[in-house]
Write an enzyme that holds these catalytic residues in place. Structure first.
Site, PDB file in Angstrom:
ATOM      1  N   LYS A 115       0.838  -1.191   0.008  1.00  0.00           N
ATOM      2  CA  LYS A 115      -0.008  -0.009   0.019  1.00  0.00           C
ATOM      3  C   LYS A 115       0.817   1.284   0.085  1.00  0.00           C
ATOM      4  O   LYS A 115       0.586   2.131  -0.648  1.00  0.00           O
ATOM      5  CB  LYS A 115      -0.816   0.098   1.197  1.00  0.00           C
ATOM      6  CG  LYS A 115      -1.931  -1.049   1.084  1.00  0.00           C
ATOM      7  CD  LYS A 115      -3.288  -0.451   2.018  1.00  0.00           C
ATOM      8  CE  LYS A 115      -4.427  -1.562   1.719  1.00  0.00           C
ATOM      9  NZ  LYS A 115      -5.398  -1.364   2.749  1.00  0.00           N
ATOM     10  N   LYS A 198      -4.531  -8.824  -7.252  1.00  0.00           N
ATOM     11  CA  LYS A 198      -5.841  -8.983  -6.238  1.00  0.00           C
ATOM     12  C   LYS A 198      -7.008  -8.349  -6.644  1.00  0.00           C
ATOM     13  O   LYS A 198      -6.633  -7.240  -6.914  1.00  0.00           O
ATOM     14  CB  LYS A 198      -5.608  -8.941  -4.792  1.00  0.00           C
ATOM     15  CG  LYS A 198      -6.421  -9.393  -3.521  1.00  0.00           C
ATOM     16  CD  LYS A 198      -6.006  -8.980  -2.282  1.00  0.00           C
ATOM     17  CE  LYS A 198      -5.601  -7.516  -1.752  1.00  0.00           C
ATOM     18  NZ  LYS A 198      -5.604  -6.972  -0.798  1.00  0.00           N
ATOM     19  N   LYS A 201     -10.325  -2.646  -4.059  1.00  0.00           N
ATOM     20  CA  LYS A 201     -11.020  -1.374  -4.077  1.00  0.00           C
ATOM     21  C   LYS A 201     -10.155  -0.291  -5.012  1.00  0.00           C
ATOM     22  O   LYS A 201     -10.744   0.669  -5.286  1.00  0.00           O
ATOM     23  CB  LYS A 201     -11.546  -0.740  -2.750  1.00  0.00           C
ATOM     24  CG  LYS A 201     -12.621  -1.667  -1.924  1.00  0.00           C
ATOM     25  CD  LYS A 201     -12.686  -1.215  -0.675  1.00  0.00           C
ATOM     26  CE  LYS A 201     -13.803  -2.256   0.227  1.00  0.00           C
ATOM     27  NZ  LYS A 201     -13.511  -2.341   1.655  1.00  0.00           N
TER      28      LYS A 201
END
Ligand code: TYM
Length: 336
Positions: A115, A198, A201
């Site tokens: 992230k 993956k 969102k």
């Protein structure tokens, strides 16, 4: 303070629209576990703000996750559904766990590395310490089992390490060592555009994921456009090496149909992807459309959703507060 032997806690972030990965990897499993376990399902808004959230939409997204839980089949009368920020004991225990967890443990978290990317100097401190809050979410209820998708496995290992270290440091057996429940045919749903990534969102492409808010038409379009390869469906699983997109679509099919990967392969062996995709689109619409319709209905009744969250909050606090008090007493804080 009771010590449960079959208590679940799990959480879902209200950080955007829920997608098929959240549903198949987590929420669908919550539904199947609710008969056997005492369950706490939490909308984790404190986790959501580790990255920027628009204050004008956050409350609505929080209600939307609640609506998704109920619309998917979680019985709000039987289970505790609540919002993380409304139960302050989570954040209080998280601070204590920040002082138990070691920097080296958190430095190993792959989700943080993914992230933060190259931007690690500029992300919030919360994004780094995120897993200690997750440990607090679980352990403040002395939860014994945690259903999640495969991507949360490492965070659960950290939770177990924190529980163990706390118990050792203070010579107590207060915290259970919780077991992850990662099961089903779709524990890691991949992007529809790239089978090595993956479904998430944060993917910039809308076509990479199916949302629980998508219309039937959108779902059909997205599956039609999903990346595949030129080969027909294989005779068995071993022939799927190097075909991650094909493997992903088969897993999704198996999970939606409550069937098994092998069964789907045997049914479609040798058929082309156009046929398979058409059936997958029909199956997806038939399973997801009722959920979307019910979510929309519930979102028109905000006072009902808020009443569920209010009851959930009261129950959550009644369980969490004695655990927090016991923790503080063990540490040596002055008692109330
Ligand atoms: P979150 O909000 O990212 O995702 C919610 C749940 O959905 C699962 N999931 C997936 N499963 C399969 N395939 C995918 N592509 C996929 N994407 C997401 C996640 O594994 C998760 O189960 N840190 C957690 C939320 C959390 C939590 C907790 C979970 C906070 N506290 C305590 C369990 C216990 C998260 O960000 O999930």
């Amino acid at each position: 303070m009771d010590k449960p032997n079959k208590r679940i806690l799990s959480g879902v972030q209200p950080s955007g629209d829920l997608h098929l990965g959240n549903y198949l990897g987590a929420i669908k499993n919550f539904v199947s576990l609710q008969q056997e376990y005492e369950c706490f399902f939490c909308v984790v808004d404190l986790h959501a703000i580790t990255v920027w959230q628009d204050p004008n939409v956050l409350a609505n997204k929080t209600r939307e996750v609640t609506a998704a839980f109920i619309a998917s089949g979680i019985d709000p009368k039987k289970n505790n559904i609540f919002v993380q920020s409304q139960v302050p004991q989570h954040a209080q225990l998280a601070w204590i766990f920040n002082c138990v967890a070691r920097m080296g443990w958190l430095n190993r978290m792959t989700q943080f590395k993914d992230k933060a990317g190259k931007n690690s100097e500029n992300v919030s401190v919360g994004l780094f310490s995120y897993p200690t809050l997750m440990a607090a979410d679980i352990l403040i209820y002395l939860a014994t089992h945690v259903p999640v998708g495969d991507d949360q496995k490492q965070h659960l290992e950290l939770t177990r390490d924190i529980a163990q270290k706390f118990n050792n440091d203070f010579n107590t057996d207060l915290f259970p060592i919780p077991e992850p429940l990662i099961f089903g045919e779709a524990t890691r749903v991949m992007s529809l555009r790239d089978g090595s990534k993956k479904m998430s969102k944060s993917d910039p492409s809308d076509y990479s994921r199916i949302m629980l808010t998508d219309s039937a038409e959108n779902i059909i379009q997205k599956i039609k456009k999903a990346k595949t390869d030129a080969e027909p469906l294989p005779e068995n699983k071993n022939n799927l090496d190097g075909r991650p997109e094909a493997e992903n679509l088969i897993s999704i099919f198996a999970s939606l149909q409550n069937s098994s990967f092998e069964k789907v392969i045997s049914e479609y062996a040798g058929k082309d992807f156009a046929t398979f995709k058409k059936d997958l689109a029909d199956l997806s619409v038939s399973k997801l459309e009722p959920i979307t319709t019910e979510m929309n209905r519930l979102m028109n009744d905000i006072s009902y959703i808020d009443s569920i969250l209010n009851t959930g909050k009261e129950k959550a606090i009644s369980v969490a507060e004695p655990v927090l008090q016991k923790t503080k007493q063990i540490i040596g804080f002055l008692s109330k």
